[in-house]
Scaffold this motif. Structure first.
Motif, PDB file in Angstrom:
ATOM      1  N   UNK A 122       0.834  -1.209   0.000  1.00 36.32           N
ATOM      2  CA  UNK A 122       0.000   0.000   0.000  1.00 36.32           C
ATOM      3  C   UNK A 122       0.868   1.258   0.000  1.00 36.32           C
ATOM      4  N   UNK A 123       1.919   1.244   0.811  1.00 35.58           N
ATOM      5  CA  UNK A 123       2.832   2.391   0.854  1.00 35.58           C
ATOM      6  C   UNK A 123       3.505   2.604  -0.498  1.00 35.58           C
ATOM      7  N   UNK A 124       3.932   1.499  -1.146  1.00 34.20           N
ATOM      8  CA  UNK A 124       4.571   1.617  -2.462  1.00 34.20           C
ATOM      9  C   UNK A 124       3.590   2.150  -3.505  1.00 34.20           C
ATOM     10  N   UNK A 125       2.328   1.713  -3.445  1.00 39.06           N
ATOM     11  CA  UNK A 125       1.317   2.212  -4.384  1.00 39.06           C
ATOM     12  C   UNK A 125       1.127   3.717  -4.225  1.00 39.06           C
ATOM     13  N   UNK A 126       1.063   4.175  -2.971  1.00 38.08           N
ATOM     14  CA  UNK A 126       0.895   5.609  -2.728  1.00 38.08           C
ATOM     15  C   UNK A 126       2.107   6.376  -3.246  1.00 38.08           C
ATOM     16  N   UNK A 161       5.356   4.903   6.524  1.00 37.42           N
ATOM     17  CA  UNK A 161       4.098   5.466   6.033  1.00 37.42           C
ATOM     18  C   UNK A 161       3.917   6.903   6.503  1.00 37.42           C
ATOM     19  N   UNK A 162       4.224   7.157   7.781  1.00 37.61           N
ATOM     20  CA  UNK A 162       4.096   8.514   8.315  1.00 37.61           C
ATOM     21  C   UNK A 162       5.071   9.458   7.612  1.00 37.61           C
ATOM     22  N   UNK A 163       6.305   8.981   7.388  1.00 41.16           N
ATOM     23  CA  UNK A 163       7.303   9.819   6.705  1.00 41.16           C
ATOM     24  C   UNK A 163       6.873  10.127   5.273  1.00 41.16           C
ATOM     25  N   UNK A 164       6.289   9.127   4.580  1.00 45.31           N
ATOM     26  CA  UNK A 164       5.833   9.349   3.209  1.00 45.31           C
ATOM     27  C   UNK A 164       4.685  10.353   3.171  1.00 45.31           C
ATOM     28  N   UNK A 165       3.731  10.219   4.103  1.00 42.40           N
ATOM     29  CA  UNK A 165       2.615  11.170   4.149  1.00 42.40           C
ATOM     30  C   UNK A 165       3.110  12.580   4.455  1.00 42.40           C
ATOM     31  N   UNK A 166       4.058  12.681   5.373  1.00 47.66           N
ATOM     32  CA  UNK A 166       4.602  13.997   5.711  1.00 47.66           C
ATOM     33  C   UNK A 166       5.334  14.609   4.517  1.00 47.66           C
ATOM     34  N   UNK A 167       6.107  13.782   3.807  1.00 44.13           N
ATOM     35  CA  UNK A 167       6.820  14.270   2.631  1.00 44.13           C
ATOM     36  C   UNK A 167       5.842  14.731   1.554  1.00 44.13           C
TER      37      UNK A 167
END
Length: 449
Positions: free
Chosen positions: A165-169, A201-207
Motif C-alpha cells: 500500500x505504501x509503495x502504491x501511494x 508510512x508517516x514519513x511518506x505522508x509527511x513528505x
C-alpha cells in the motif's frame, strides 16, 4: 495453467515464507533426531541389559552343569556369524538381528572354547516402540511446521500488504497525484507502539504534504505573477504601438511581444499544473493538421520562411522551395484528439527545432506517430534523461525553457507520449505518439466540472 500471485505477495513474502519453512524443518529435524537418539539408546540399553543378565545366568548354569534355561543354547542356528566369532574368541557382545521373522536381541559369550553360549530376547516390542515414536515425531513435526508457517504467513502478509500500500501511494505521488496518502491506522493510535512500516508510512505522508504545499505555493505564485503582469503589459503594448517608426521602436515592440509571450506561457503552465485541463475532442486528419501547423508557424515568422504545402514521403514539401521545414507523410491517419492542444505541441516542437537546432528540420507523420527532427547539436543530456525543465537552458541558448515544458504538459493532457532523443548522426529528435483512444474524462470543455 499459470498461478498468479496476489499483488502484495512479492519477493519479500516469498522469501519470508521460505525462510520460516526452512527454519521450522531444521528445528523439527533437530528435535526429532535428539528425541529419537535418546529414546532409542534407552530402549536398546534396557534390552541389552536384560539379554546380558540372562547370558550371565546361563553361563553360571553351564559351568555348574545345570539346565541353561529358557532362551539360552549353544551355537543356536539364528546366531549372527559375527557375534559367534566374537564369543568364540572369548568376549561377550550383543546384537539385534532378525530371527524367525521377528527382531531379536542376541547376547553371546564363550562356552568351552569352540562353541558360543547365546541368549535370544524378543526385541519386537522395543522396535515397535521406536517405530511408533518416529511416526509421532514425524506427524508432530509436520503439524508444528504447518502451524508455524500459517502463523508466519499471516504475520508476513500483514506487513507486506502495508508495504505494498505504501509503495502504491509512492507511485501515485510520483505520477502527480499529490493528494495520495497512506493514512496507516496503526500510526494514528497514540498509545500503540509504532513499527518500522508505520514510520515509513508517516514519513511518506509527511513528505507528500510538504511537497504538495510547496508545489501549490509555486503554482499560486506563477499564476499570480502572470495575472498581475497582463494588465501593465497590455498598456505597455498599446503604448508601444503609438511610438514613431524606427529602430528603437522595433526593439521596444520586440521586447514587449517577448514579455507577453512569456506571460502567456506562464499562465498556460499554471493551468497545466492544476491538472484540471479537459479535452475538446474532434476527429482530425493528422497529415493535414501537421501541414496546417507548419503553415501557421511559418506565417507567424517563428520559422522564418514562407508557407509550405504538404506532399508524400517520396517528394517532401519544402525541399524544392527553400522552406524551413520538410514534411514527410509516410502513413496518414484520422485521430480523435483536441486539435488546439495538438497544434500547440507540434508548434512548440517546430519552434524549438528552429531556434536551437539547424536546418533541415523534418516533420514526419507515420500513423499516430509524429516526429520532429533537426540537424543541430541535439538535446542536452539532462533533457533526454529527465525531460524538459522550465527556465533551464544550456550552452547560452535563447529562451526560457518553457516551450518544451508546455509541449510535454499538453501531450500529457492528450494522453500522448512525448519522448526526446538525439539521432546517432547528429540532431535532436522529438517523437509524439498519440493514443489509440482518448484519455478518460475527455470531451468536456476547459474548466468544466
Amino acid at each position: 495453467m499459470k498461478f498468479a500471485l496476489p499483488s502484495w505477495a512479492g519477493p519479500l513474502a516469498v522469501k519470508a515464507a521460505v525462510f520460516i519453512t526452512v527454519m521450522c524443518c531444521a528445528l523439527a529435524a533437530l528435535l526429532g533426531i535428539l528425541v529419537h537418539v535418546s529414546v532409542t539408546n534407552q530402549t536398546v540399553g534396557q534390552s541389552r541389559d536384560l539379554a546380558l543378565s540372562r547370558l550371565k545366568e546361563a553361563t553360571t548354569a553351564f559351568e555348574s552343569g545345570d539346565s541353561l534355561g529358557w532362551g539360552a543354547s549353544l551355537d543356536p542356528p539364528g546366531l549372527p556369524a559375527s557375534l559367534r566369532t566374537l564369543a568364540v574368541g572369548g568376549e561377550r557382545g550383543t546384537m539385534v538381528a532378525e530371527y524367525r521373522g521377528r527382531p531379536t536381541m542376541w547376547a553371546a559369550g564363550p562356552a568351552d572354547g569352540e562353541r558360543a553360549l547365546a541368549v535370544a530376547v524378543d526385541y519386537s516390542q522395543s522396535a515397535h516402540t521406536i517405530e511408533a515414536l518416529d511416526t509421532a515425531i514425524l506427524w508432530s513435526s509436520m503439524l508444528a511446521i504447518g502451524a508455524t508457517l500459517l502463523v508466519g504467513a499471516v504475520a508476513v502478509t500483514r506487513v507486506t500488504r502495508r508495504l505494498h500500500t505504501t509503495a502504491q501511494v509512492a507511485r501515485r505521488i510520483t505520477a502527480g497525484d499529490l493528494d495520495a496518502r497512506v493514512d496507516d491506522p496503526r500510526a494514528k493510535q497514540p498509545g500503540r507502539p509504532q513499527d518500522e512500516v508505520g514510520a515509513v508510512a508517516v514519513a511518506l505522508d509527511s513528505m507528500a504534504s510538504s511537497l504538495q504545499g510547496k508545489l501549490l505555493s509555486e503554482q499560486r505564485f506563477t499564476a499570480d505573477v502572470a495575472h498581475e503582469l497582463r494588465t501593465p503589459l497590455t498598456g505597455l503594448h498599446a503604448a508601444a504601438e503609438l511610438l514613431p517608426p524606427g529602430r528603437p521602436t522595433e526593439l521596444v515592440r520586440d521586447r514587449v511581444a517577448a514579455l507577453r509571450t512569456l506571460t502567456e506561457d506562464l499562465l498556460e503552465i499554471s493551468r497545466l499544473d492544476t491538472g484540471r485541463e479537459r479535452l475538446e475532442l474532434d476527429t482530425e486528419e493528422l497529415g493535414a493538421l501537421a501541414m496546417r501547423v507548419v503553415r501557421v508557424t511559418e506565417a507567424s515568422g517563428t520559422l522564418g520562411a514562407a508557407p509550405v504545402a504538404g506532399t508524400s514521403a517520396a517528394a517532401p514539401a519544402g525541399s524544392a522551395e527553400g522552406t524551413a521545414v520538410t514534411i514527410a507523410i509516410v502513413r496518414d491517419v484520422r485521430v480523435e484528439t483536441d486539435r488546439r492542444r495538438l497544434e500547440r505541441v507540434l508548434g512548440n516542437l517546430l519552434a524549438n527545432a528552429h531556434r536551437h537546432g539547424r536546418a533541415p528540420v523534418t516533420l514526419t507523420v507515420d500513423g499516430p506517430v509524429v516526429t520532429v527532427r533537426d540537424h543541430g547539436d541535439g538535446y542536452p543530456e539532462y533533457l533526454v534523461t529527465h525531460g524538459p525543465q522550465r527556465f533551464r537552458t544550456e550552452g547560452g541558448a535563447k529562451g526560457h525553457g518553457l516551450g518544451l515544458t508546455i509541449a510535454a504538459g499538453q501531450a500529457e493532457v492528450l494522453g500522448a507520449r512525448l519522448t526526446f532523443a538525439n539521432a546517432p548522426d547528429g540532431g535532436a529528435v522529438a517523437t509524439l505518439t498519440l493514443p489509440r483512444t482518448p484519455p478518460t474524462g475527455a470531451g468536456l470543455p476547459d474548466g468544466a466540472v
